[in-house]
Design a protein around this motif. Sequence first.
Motif, PDB file in Angstrom:
ATOM      1  N   GLY A  63      30.327 -14.341  23.488  1.00  0.00           N
ATOM      2  CA  GLY A  63      31.462 -13.427  23.377  1.00  0.00           C
ATOM      3  C   GLY A  63      31.052 -11.981  23.571  1.00  0.00           C
ATOM      4  O   GLY A  63      31.750 -11.209  24.225  1.00  0.00           O
ATOM      5  N   LEU A  64      29.893 -11.617  23.012  1.00  0.00           N
ATOM      6  CA  LEU A  64      29.416 -10.239  23.150  1.00  0.00           C
ATOM      7  C   LEU A  64      29.357  -9.850  24.617  1.00  0.00           C
ATOM      8  O   LEU A  64      29.540  -8.688  24.994  1.00  0.00           O
ATOM      9  CB  LEU A  64      28.014 -10.119  22.545  1.00  0.00           C
ATOM     10  N   PHE A  65      29.122 -10.862  25.442  1.00  0.00           N
ATOM     11  CA  PHE A  65      28.916 -10.639  26.842  1.00  0.00           C
ATOM     12  C   PHE A  65      30.252 -10.805  27.593  1.00  0.00           C
ATOM     13  O   PHE A  65      30.629  -9.981  28.424  1.00  0.00           O
ATOM     14  CB  PHE A  65      27.851 -11.664  27.222  1.00  0.00           C
ATOM     15  N   MET A  66      31.001 -11.824  27.194  1.00  0.00           N
ATOM     16  CA  MET A  66      32.283 -12.092  27.857  1.00  0.00           C
ATOM     17  C   MET A  66      33.294 -10.974  27.626  1.00  0.00           C
ATOM     18  O   MET A  66      34.063 -10.633  28.518  1.00  0.00           O
ATOM     19  CB  MET A  66      32.891 -13.384  27.317  1.00  0.00           C
ATOM     20  N   ALA A  67      33.301 -10.431  26.398  1.00  0.00           N
ATOM     21  CA  ALA A  67      34.337  -9.463  26.064  1.00  0.00           C
ATOM     22  C   ALA A  67      34.203  -8.194  26.893  1.00  0.00           C
ATOM     23  O   ALA A  67      35.106  -7.380  26.948  1.00  0.00           O
ATOM     24  CB  ALA A  67      34.287  -9.134  24.580  1.00  0.00           C
ATOM     25  N   ARG A  68      33.042  -8.023  27.527  1.00  0.00           N
ATOM     26  CA  ARG A  68      32.828  -6.838  28.363  1.00  0.00           C
ATOM     27  C   ARG A  68      33.324  -7.027  29.786  1.00  0.00           C
ATOM     28  O   ARG A  68      33.512  -6.063  30.516  1.00  0.00           O
ATOM     29  CB  ARG A  68      31.331  -6.533  28.432  1.00  0.00           C
ATOM     30  N   LEU A  69      33.460  -8.293  30.206  1.00  0.00           N
ATOM     31  CA  LEU A  69      33.775  -8.553  31.610  1.00  0.00           C
ATOM     32  C   LEU A  69      35.249  -8.312  31.899  1.00  0.00           C
ATOM     33  O   LEU A  69      36.090  -8.319  31.000  1.00  0.00           O
ATOM     34  CB  LEU A  69      33.445 -10.009  31.954  1.00  0.00           C
ATOM     35  N   THR A  70      35.558  -8.175  33.196  1.00  0.00           N
ATOM     36  CA  THR A  70      36.962  -8.156  33.598  1.00  0.00           C
ATOM     37  C   THR A  70      37.521  -9.564  33.471  1.00  0.00           C
ATOM     38  O   THR A  70      36.777 -10.524  33.322  1.00  0.00           O
ATOM     39  CB  THR A  70      37.092  -7.740  35.069  1.00  0.00           C
ATOM     40  N   GLY A  71      38.846  -9.683  33.532  1.00  0.00           N
ATOM     41  CA  GLY A  71      39.472 -10.988  33.363  1.00  0.00           C
ATOM     42  C   GLY A  71      38.930 -12.034  34.324  1.00  0.00           C
ATOM     43  O   GLY A  71      38.547 -13.132  33.918  1.00  0.00           O
ATOM     44  N   VAL A  72      38.852 -11.664  35.600  1.00  0.00           N
ATOM     45  CA  VAL A  72      38.361 -12.619  36.589  1.00  0.00           C
ATOM     46  C   VAL A  72      36.905 -12.979  36.295  1.00  0.00           C
ATOM     47  O   VAL A  72      36.492 -14.131  36.413  1.00  0.00           O
ATOM     48  CB  VAL A  72      38.485 -12.023  38.004  1.00  0.00           C
ATOM     49  N   GLY A  73      36.139 -11.986  35.885  1.00  0.00           N
ATOM     50  CA  GLY A  73      34.742 -12.220  35.546  1.00  0.00           C
ATOM     51  C   GLY A  73      34.605 -13.251  34.441  1.00  0.00           C
ATOM     52  O   GLY A  73      33.781 -14.158  34.519  1.00  0.00           O
ATOM     53  N   GLU A  98      50.194 -13.300  15.179  1.00  0.00           N
ATOM     54  CA  GLU A  98      51.025 -12.241  14.589  1.00  0.00           C
ATOM     55  C   GLU A  98      50.205 -11.200  13.828  1.00  0.00           C
ATOM     56  O   GLU A  98      50.753 -10.224  13.342  1.00  0.00           O
ATOM     57  CB  GLU A  98      52.072 -12.843  13.647  1.00  0.00           C
ATOM     58  N   SER A  99      48.891 -11.431  13.708  1.00  0.00           N
ATOM     59  CA  SER A  99      48.075 -10.465  12.962  1.00  0.00           C
ATOM     60  C   SER A  99      47.905  -9.176  13.766  1.00  0.00           C
ATOM     61  O   SER A  99      48.273  -9.107  14.931  1.00  0.00           O
ATOM     62  CB  SER A  99      46.699 -11.065  12.692  1.00  0.00           C
ATOM     63  N   ALA A 100      47.321  -8.190  13.091  1.00  0.00           N
ATOM     64  CA  ALA A 100      47.104  -6.914  13.772  1.00  0.00           C
ATOM     65  C   ALA A 100      46.220  -7.116  15.000  1.00  0.00           C
ATOM     66  O   ALA A 100      46.487  -6.577  16.076  1.00  0.00           O
ATOM     67  CB  ALA A 100      46.460  -5.921  12.806  1.00  0.00           C
ATOM     68  N   VAL A 101      45.160  -7.919  14.832  1.00  0.00           N
ATOM     69  CA  VAL A 101      44.257  -8.149  15.964  1.00  0.00           C
ATOM     70  C   VAL A 101      44.993  -8.840  17.102  1.00  0.00           C
ATOM     71  O   VAL A 101      44.885  -8.449  18.274  1.00  0.00           O
ATOM     72  CB  VAL A 101      43.051  -9.004  15.510  1.00  0.00           C
ATOM     73  N   GLY A 102      45.791  -9.871  16.750  1.00  0.00           N
ATOM     74  CA  GLY A 102      46.529 -10.597  17.780  1.00  0.00           C
ATOM     75  C   GLY A 102      47.491  -9.689  18.525  1.00  0.00           C
ATOM     76  O   GLY A 102      47.620  -9.751  19.748  1.00  0.00           O
ATOM     77  N   LEU A 103      48.134  -8.828  17.759  1.00  0.00           N
ATOM     78  CA  LEU A 103      49.096  -7.907  18.366  1.00  0.00           C
ATOM     79  C   LEU A 103      48.400  -6.965  19.340  1.00  0.00           C
ATOM     80  O   LEU A 103      48.852  -6.741  20.461  1.00  0.00           O
ATOM     81  CB  LEU A 103      49.773  -7.122  17.243  1.00  0.00           C
ATOM     82  N   LYS A 104      47.257  -6.428  18.896  1.00  0.00           N
ATOM     83  CA  LYS A 104      46.505  -5.511  19.769  1.00  0.00           C
ATOM     84  C   LYS A 104      46.042  -6.240  21.022  1.00  0.00           C
ATOM     85  O   LYS A 104      46.068  -5.692  22.126  1.00  0.00           O
ATOM     86  CB  LYS A 104      45.290  -4.967  19.021  1.00  0.00           C
ATOM     87  N   LEU A 105      45.611  -7.481  20.824  1.00  0.00           N
ATOM     88  CA  LEU A 105      45.120  -8.245  21.963  1.00  0.00           C
ATOM     89  C   LEU A 105      46.237  -8.473  22.965  1.00  0.00           C
ATOM     90  O   LEU A 105      46.051  -8.324  24.175  1.00  0.00           O
ATOM     91  CB  LEU A 105      44.577  -9.586  21.461  1.00  0.00           C
ATOM     92  N   VAL A 110      39.524  -2.747  22.768  1.00  0.00           N
ATOM     93  CA  VAL A 110      39.762  -4.002  23.491  1.00  0.00           C
ATOM     94  C   VAL A 110      38.569  -4.941  23.336  1.00  0.00           C
ATOM     95  O   VAL A 110      38.723  -6.145  23.131  1.00  0.00           O
ATOM     96  CB  VAL A 110      40.055  -3.719  24.981  1.00  0.00           C
ATOM     97  N   PHE A 111      37.376  -4.382  23.427  1.00  0.00           N
ATOM     98  CA  PHE A 111      36.182  -5.209  23.290  1.00  0.00           C
ATOM     99  C   PHE A 111      36.200  -5.968  21.972  1.00  0.00           C
ATOM    100  O   PHE A 111      35.984  -7.165  21.905  1.00  0.00           O
ATOM    101  CB  PHE A 111      34.934  -4.322  23.385  1.00  0.00           C
ATOM    102  N   LYS A 112      36.504  -5.240  20.895  1.00  0.00           N
ATOM    103  CA  LYS A 112      36.449  -5.859  19.569  1.00  0.00           C
ATOM    104  C   LYS A 112      37.497  -6.955  19.422  1.00  0.00           C
ATOM    105  O   LYS A 112      37.178  -8.065  18.978  1.00  0.00           O
ATOM    106  CB  LYS A 112      36.656  -4.780  18.487  1.00  0.00           C
ATOM    107  N   VAL A 113      38.725  -6.683  19.810  1.00  0.00           N
ATOM    108  CA  VAL A 113      39.761  -7.701  19.602  1.00  0.00           C
ATOM    109  C   VAL A 113      39.501  -8.914  20.480  1.00  0.00           C
ATOM    110  O   VAL A 113      39.716 -10.057  20.065  1.00  0.00           O
ATOM    111  CB  VAL A 113      41.186  -7.149  19.816  1.00  0.00           C
TER     112      VAL A 113
END
Lengths: 344, 298, 235
Positions: free
Chosen positions: A128-138, A195-202, A219-222
């Motif tokens: 995840g540390l690595f995936m969360a940095r990529l673009t969607g297609v990545g 419905e949580s704050a994180v989900g909403l931000k995501l 965005v990275f964190k959520v």
Amino acid sequence: MRFLPLNSAQRQGLLGSAMLSLLILAIVGAYYLWGESYQARMLYAVFVNLLVVVGLQVFTGNANITSFSHAAFMGIAAYVAAICVTPIAMKAISLPDAPWGLNAFELSALSAALLALLITGLLGLATGLFMARLTGVGVTIVSIAILVIVHSIFLYRTDIFKGNQALFGIPKIFDLPQITALVIVAIFIARAFRESAVGLKLRASADDEVGARAMGVDVFKVRLIAWVVGTLFFATAGIAYAFYLGTISARPFYFNFVFLTVSMLILGGLRSVTGAVFGTLMISMGLELVRWLETGPVISGIKFPEVLGLSGLLLGVVIVAVMAFLPRGIMGNREIEDFVKRKR
Amino acid sequence: MDYFIQQSLNALSFGAEYALIALGLAIVFSIMGLVNFAHGEVIAFGGYSMVIMGTLLTNNPFVLMVGVVAACVFASVALERVAFRTVRGADLTTGLLTAFGVSIILQNLFLLFGSPRPIAATQFIFLDRTIAIGSIRVSSLQIYETVTTLLAILALMFFLRRTTLGMAMRAAALDFEMVRLCGVRANRVIAGAFAISGLLAGLACIFIMARRGSVQPHMGFDPVLVAFVACVIGGFGSLPGAVLGGFLLGITEVAVLILLPQSAGGLAHAVVFALVALVLIWRPDGILSPAREKGDKI
Amino acid sequence: MLEISQLKVFHGVIEAVHGIDVSVSEGQCVSLLGPNGAGKTSTLSAITGTAKSTGSIRLLGEDMTRLSIEERCRKGIAISPEGRRIFSNLTVRDNMLMGGAMRRDRAALLSEIGEWFERFPILGERAGQMAGTLSGGEQQMLAIARALLSRPRILLLDEPSLGLAPQIVAKIFEIIRELKSRGITILLVEQNAAAAIGVSDKVYILNNGRISRQGAAAEFGDGSDLMDELTGVHS
Ligand SMILES: Nc1ncnc2c1ncn2[C@@H]1O[C@H](COP(=O)(O)OP(=O)(O)OP(=O)(O)O)[C@@H](O)[C@H]1O
Ligand SMILES: [Mg+2]
């Protein structure tokens, strides 16, 4: 309900989850009343799929980024749980060449499950540390690479995973009541996450990433949180799978399963937990029907021929048709309680 | 020394096969953002066509080779017409799932009309002989494969640089809409990409058939997965990246086979993929990733 | 030559242009002026077919609205788009060849490219270089040349002077004037009102997706009284 510190979306989430749980309970109840015993296995498989698809909804649905590595995480958890929980005496036969003393210890079901969750969760964090940095297609592309990598490790470390042969002798720990409970808990958690704050931000970042960043969303964190939470769902599904079937092999943790589950999510509508549940139930039922036709059943006196490959063919057709005609799914952005409200 | 040359050729021919297939994936992806997982079934279709032509028409291998390539081009272009046109311009996932659905459909059609067991088709096996060059004994198939791949790459480069359609394809990888604003028909560019992709699949099919001597419903899936990973390493959508990734995978695979003790031979794939993971951590978008944001096309 | 009526342009659910009428006669240069976000680019996109629209768009009496992007180009609509959109991964010469990609007369095309290289020696010198390495002004000239190499009946220019130094802007307008004298029909979108009016026969002012004023170029003088309309300030 006023004393609960929940906003209205969250209260509705509770309502929706409760309704979906009732649906699940109704299905299980119907099975106990009228079902035949061989259908238990089928229902169990549907519920494992349900765990996976609801877990997919957490990351793929909320972040609107498709990932295909879930079967890998599920497989890892299944193998870890299976290897830990299988009795030493059994492993002497099923895993005679296992390295690192893997066949020289055994754990209780609970510790095996917790260990499987822990290991899968850590792998989820690492990827995840690595995936969360990529673009969607990545993310999509690398997730396929992860799937292939993990699968080839399953296949080629036959001393640990037995590859395409069965790793047998796993004690049967779960049955329908346990998986039903897990599914219901999963539905509540997935909905609560949405419905949580994180989900909403995501979800906000999925609609407009630049805008969400400008509003101060990390965005990275959520994304990372959703990724790891999703991984834990897949791990749970893997554990439940291993704890019921008694044997596992690498084959099911691969593309067919991946695309089957993703199609379930997309058919239902990936933005909604209800969609995840409905999509799973619909495709599972449809496929079960076709599988039955495939065996050459006797319908009102006529023996139908056995057609190998029909269910596979239909799975393909369903996937292509859903993509072509229903890319937003049957539920779109709606949840189950939205229907009730409208009727009032 | 002999050993070194033999193993180098080994690596090159592995890499050549991966590169051929990877190029087929990359050219379609670069233009319409579609990861064409049904590419493997195009290869399998070539194999089945060979069986049919071999039984009905002729056993002349050279006629069959032309037939196999033609069948693959036909299959590739036909798939675009029938299946992928509806999802043109859709997002990556939609395209990917459609392609996978098509791949499942074709595999099961092969299963329904063919057989789950391998069907023999041995007309190309003669390509694989051991020949001696001086004191070195090498496989003729590996030489053919490497040379053909290099020629195919050169021909593709010529096509992309010197012809209008080729130029339009390169331009479309950057800005498809602008290419259409220049009056170039989108259908031609896309059909062209699928035709080239099918042609490369046809060449790969010939070599795969020469090695296997039989067809099977799932025969195309694994080669395409490896090619997919090659594309990921090289940078998805980059044609030079696909070639580089293909050859890197081939070389790594052979190197791992040589370096690891015999007993750990089965680990080769895992080690290769672990290296792939490292490459991806180093460069998440691949070594030669295109400069632009990879994303929606058309 | 180009008759647009009741044109509405949509970006998804957003309606950017609310039913405008524009007409350009053969050999004319017509300007479409307006503040940022007025809907100028949207209008051009509707003409080229890259944005969804309703209403009618006719070129020489022929309905364009049902044609695809490429068919419209083949019927004679060419554009130097907003942001130029040259193919930065192709050489300068190949960019020009792409402009004439649909033409059959290759020899004539090559000689026309040669003429462009004579007119813009900088492009000629860099014919073999990647177009991405050109400066903004050079890219603009390349974009205009590319559009003209398709031998269009009407040339659409979207803010050709944007972001360029004054001398280069002057040069761009010199080219426009010259194109006009060669009888080429032009629909010009500009922010630089004075210069645009100077080369135009007719002017439309677009504001918030509606035409707020139109008339012969002479009625607009040097454009100084348009300040309010073009900055989007309403009195
Ligand atoms: N792709 C799009 N999606 C959504 N809205 C858009 C899109 N393109 C333009 N718009 C909106 O349509 C309106 C008109 O935009 P347009 O680009 O046509 O303006 P313009 O007159 O060309 O402005 P400028 O002088 O800044 O280029 C604006 O409100 C803009 O926000
Ligand atoms: Mg504009």
